[in-house]
Design an enzyme around this catalytic site. Sequence first.
Site, mmCIF file in Angstrom:
data_model
loop_
_atom_site.group_PDB
_atom_site.id
_atom_site.type_symbol
_atom_site.label_atom_id
_atom_site.label_comp_id
_atom_site.label_asym_id
_atom_site.label_seq_id
_atom_site.Cartn_x
_atom_site.Cartn_y
_atom_site.Cartn_z
ATOM 1 N N SER A 1 65.637 104.460 47.658
ATOM 2 C CA SER A 1 65.474 103.614 48.836
ATOM 3 C C SER A 1 64.797 102.322 48.396
ATOM 4 O O SER A 1 63.814 101.888 48.982
ATOM 5 C CB SER A 1 64.635 104.330 49.891
ATOM 6 N N HIS B 1 66.107 110.513 50.544
ATOM 7 C CA HIS B 1 65.814 111.449 49.448
ATOM 8 C C HIS B 1 66.355 112.848 49.673
ATOM 9 O O HIS B 1 66.340 113.670 48.771
ATOM 10 C CB HIS B 1 64.305 111.550 49.208
ATOM 11 N N GLU C 1 58.861 110.441 53.517
ATOM 12 C CA GLU C 1 57.891 111.266 52.785
ATOM 13 C C GLU C 1 56.673 111.645 53.625
ATOM 14 O O GLU C 1 56.081 110.798 54.284
ATOM 15 C CB GLU C 1 57.381 110.508 51.535
ATOM 16 N N GLU D 1 62.449 114.418 44.974
ATOM 17 C CA GLU D 1 61.110 114.298 44.392
ATOM 18 C C GLU D 1 60.409 115.638 44.208
ATOM 19 O O GLU D 1 59.217 115.684 43.917
ATOM 20 C CB GLU D 1 60.258 113.376 45.278
ATOM 21 N N ASP E 1 54.961 108.150 54.382
ATOM 22 C CA ASP E 1 55.801 107.029 53.957
ATOM 23 C C ASP E 1 57.124 107.120 54.704
ATOM 24 O O ASP E 1 58.084 107.713 54.202
ATOM 25 C CB ASP E 1 56.031 107.034 52.438
ATOM 26 N N GLU F 1 52.436 104.169 54.810
ATOM 27 C CA GLU F 1 53.127 103.255 53.888
ATOM 28 C C GLU F 1 54.460 102.835 54.502
ATOM 29 O O GLU F 1 55.168 103.669 55.064
ATOM 30 C CB GLU F 1 53.354 104.024 52.576
ATOM 31 N N ASP G 1 54.985 98.795 50.383
ATOM 32 C CA ASP G 1 55.802 99.231 49.235
ATOM 33 C C ASP G 1 57.053 98.342 49.187
ATOM 34 O O ASP G 1 57.073 97.337 48.478
ATOM 35 C CB ASP G 1 56.146 100.717 49.352
ATOM 36 N N LYS H 1 54.912 99.972 41.550
ATOM 37 C CA LYS H 1 55.990 100.598 40.787
ATOM 38 C C LYS H 1 56.421 99.604 39.717
ATOM 39 O O LYS H 1 56.876 98.493 40.045
ATOM 40 C CB LYS H 1 57.174 100.901 41.701
ATOM 41 N N HIS I 1 55.727 107.021 41.369
ATOM 42 C CA HIS I 1 57.016 107.426 40.792
ATOM 43 C C HIS I 1 58.153 106.795 41.605
ATOM 44 O O HIS I 1 57.905 106.127 42.615
ATOM 45 C CB HIS I 1 57.139 108.957 40.829
ATOM 46 N N LYS J 1 51.138 108.470 43.234
ATOM 47 C CA LYS J 1 52.044 109.246 44.097
ATOM 48 C C LYS J 1 53.176 109.847 43.278
ATOM 49 O O LYS J 1 53.929 109.106 42.634
ATOM 50 C CB LYS J 1 52.620 108.337 45.191
#
Length: 421
Positions: free
Chosen positions: A42, A160, A169, A210, A248, A293, A320, A345, A373, A397
């Site tokens: 994403s 995901h 998340e 994940e 998130d 987030e 993010d 990231k 990650h 994370k």
Amino acid sequence: MIKIKNIKAREILSSMGAPTVEADVLLENGVMGRASVPFGASAGIHEAHILFDNDPKRYYGKGMQKACRNVNNVIAKALVGKLVSNPQKIDEILIDLDGTSNKKKLGGNSILAVSLAAARAAAQSVDKPLYKFIREKYKLPYKEWILPKPMMVVIEGGKHAAKSTDFQEYIISVCGQASARELIRWGEETYYALKGLLEEKGLSTNVGNEGAFAPPGIETNEEPLKLITAAIKKAGYSPGKDIAISLDPAASEFYEADEGRYLLKREHAALSSDQMIALYDEWLTKYPILSVEDGLAEDDWSGWSKMYKKLSSKTRVIGDDLTVTNKKRIQKAIDEQVINAVLIKLNQIGTLSETVEAIQLGQQHGFWQIISHRGGGETTDSFMIDLGVAVNAEYFKVGPSRGERTAKYNRLIRIEEELGK
Ligand code: PGA
Ligand code: ZN
């Protein structure tokens, strides 16, 4: 005065079975540094460009041979014979060689693999662990080593995991005071307590990208908050004190820009920014939430401004997709006062040096740093952990299972031992 002798890149497989770039930087003293890069499922639209081959005959267009050729031909030509000791210099050459604002010419994937492999080779040459090397080279002003705490993704949906929640998340942030290895244990025990609760409800415990649970059949985007709070208690920890919850939603993924609406399929609802903020605000009173987030979309700046005003005294508001580890976007977020924490990231920006600069900018403003990650394809490379330790990041994370995720936890466990903690 050690020079680069050769650079070689290859396509390797990421955790999704799709290719990614790995680079070796070989030095004249015989030392070799190796690094590989992950990518997002994403990814934000403002991230560094990922150069794919777009050749439908290989890997459905997702090959990375062009990116590898850029390393082996263009980048190698520019760096062979150069001193390796200073990562800032190496990154400057890489950035100039590309010349675009988002690494479109050579690809962020080619550039980052070399940036990280060169830093690793330089650290090995002077016999330093990578985290110490980074702290020294960037003259980071910390005396102590304060290890980052785990943000462990335990339920995932969105891009995901098909058929799970709209929100991407649900994370347990292990915020208590203990050694890193103990905090990791608390997190994993809670993950297993959650597994038991899902089983009791007849929900699937299969995992998503994940390594977090991704149960179809979860009825609302709120239900995971209830389950996770119960799991924290079941595992014997205190919600909000030992372990809190981080969200998130990755809201860019379900934002309808034309309509200015956020589509929540689970609730059959289309919410305005104001309604999304009201939803978070309500949840903050009901659940032990530590951070939110990407609660709104990456360019919904007016929404972010309202969200910050409403939530920032009660929770950490993390950027993010909004900030993409990019100093310019972080500066805009500072100017508009919309965040008090940043997700970091390496591959969002594409070099080690620019990542460290992004972190320093946020730290000057008291923002928490969360080193993260990627949810698309990861590798077993654990560079992100050394980076998090070097900069005294508050959190990192990573998902709780699958080898490419546990490699990160295991790296931190080893570092803690090395530091004699
Ligand atoms: P991504 O997701 O790596 O797939 O973008 C992770 C995140 O949004 O934090
Ligand atoms: Zn995110």
